[in-house]
Enzyme design. Sequence first.
Site, mmCIF file in Angstrom:
data_model
loop_
_atom_site.group_PDB
_atom_site.id
_atom_site.type_symbol
_atom_site.label_atom_id
_atom_site.label_comp_id
_atom_site.label_asym_id
_atom_site.label_seq_id
_atom_site.Cartn_x
_atom_site.Cartn_y
_atom_site.Cartn_z
ATOM 1 N N SER A 167 0.796 -1.240 -0.073
ATOM 2 C CA SER A 167 -0.067 -0.213 -0.024
ATOM 3 C C SER A 167 0.973 1.209 0.029
ATOM 4 C CB SER A 167 -0.877 -0.058 1.167
ATOM 5 O OG SER A 167 -2.012 1.031 1.036
ATOM 6 N N TYR A 205 -4.350 7.113 -7.601
ATOM 7 C CA TYR A 205 -3.245 6.342 -7.130
ATOM 8 C C TYR A 205 -3.566 6.204 -5.557
ATOM 9 C CZ TYR A 205 0.971 4.039 -5.586
ATOM 10 O OH TYR A 205 1.987 3.316 -5.028
ATOM 11 N N LYS A 209 -4.637 2.921 -2.947
ATOM 12 C CA LYS A 209 -3.657 2.444 -1.743
ATOM 13 C C LYS A 209 -4.540 2.443 -0.755
ATOM 14 C CE LYS A 209 -1.109 1.209 -4.143
ATOM 15 N NZ LYS A 209 -0.415 -0.030 -4.296
#
Length: 344
Positions: A167, A205, A209
């Site tokens: 992550s 993005y 995560k």
Amino acid sequence: MRLSFWDFLKNQWRKQQPVVKVDLAGKTVLVLGANTGLGFEATKHFATMNPERLILACRSQSRGQAALEKLKAATGYSKAELWLVDLSDFESVKNFGDKFERDGGRLDILVENAAILSDKYEGTKDGWELSLQVNDLSTPLVSFLLLPAMIKTAQQHATLPRIVVVSSEVHYWVEIEKRVYENPDIIKTLGSSEYCTNSIMQSRYMLTKLLNVFFVRALNARLGASTPLVVNAVNPGYCYSELRRGLNPIMAFIDHLMELALAFTTEVGSRRLVWAAVSEPAQPETLRGGYISACEVEEVADFVLSPQGVKLQDHLWDELVDILGKVDPRVTANVNQYLSPVAA
């Protein structure tokens, strides 16, 4: 927990720990996205620990083969295997699962490192936004398909296998909009071309995560204390990476300047992946469901822990299992066999 920009800077400037070393004799390690960047550097570290099998899961035959040769030259380890899988294609992931059922045998460590960073919408042939499919649909799909092998490994070899999902600390800096989480089809909304405007994609993005964190926590909650499997999420920190090669030229230039000022090497970032995969052998339970940063378990974002985040986590899980169960019926079967419902 909140993460300020100053906190981020301090994390980048802190002294980094050396890589953890353990004996992996007899064990199998599988790394997704292993031919470059963090995945390759982590694979190099694993190779020095004498695993019985080390599987590099890559999308490209040529790049994967080159990685095998580089790995052997750097470490002397000659038993590494190249397996092909394209996380942007559900059929490829299903075939990967089929291959592991036939040829995989035991599986002690699964590092799910493959990811895409994109700041513009690109659809897949399966009908999803590319980075959402790779980072948040196919990554869990691999977990679900390999779950029986990991549980069987634990039972047959008296071990405690681990799933490590890569992550990022950027999950602290994004939330899912109210207009989205009030929609019954949250994931479908997030992956649709209508929703993925240029402005939305600027934080895509970070969102993927955040979804990684939700997935790890939801999976851990359903494993139960007696299930012999540890799953955690890890933040590699801000390091040099090919991940950002998909950015537009302006953002790529800004990121390049940030790398020069703040980034640590990819090898240093990979140490954190290795730590999540092999550390704390005497008390691995402490890592169950944890978010790991700088080689220690840290609290996740306040949004994740909020009442809305807790409710959202369960909703995302149910929708994810429904979506992936339609992709491959083994997902539904494995969830029903190996996982337990969360008490209301």
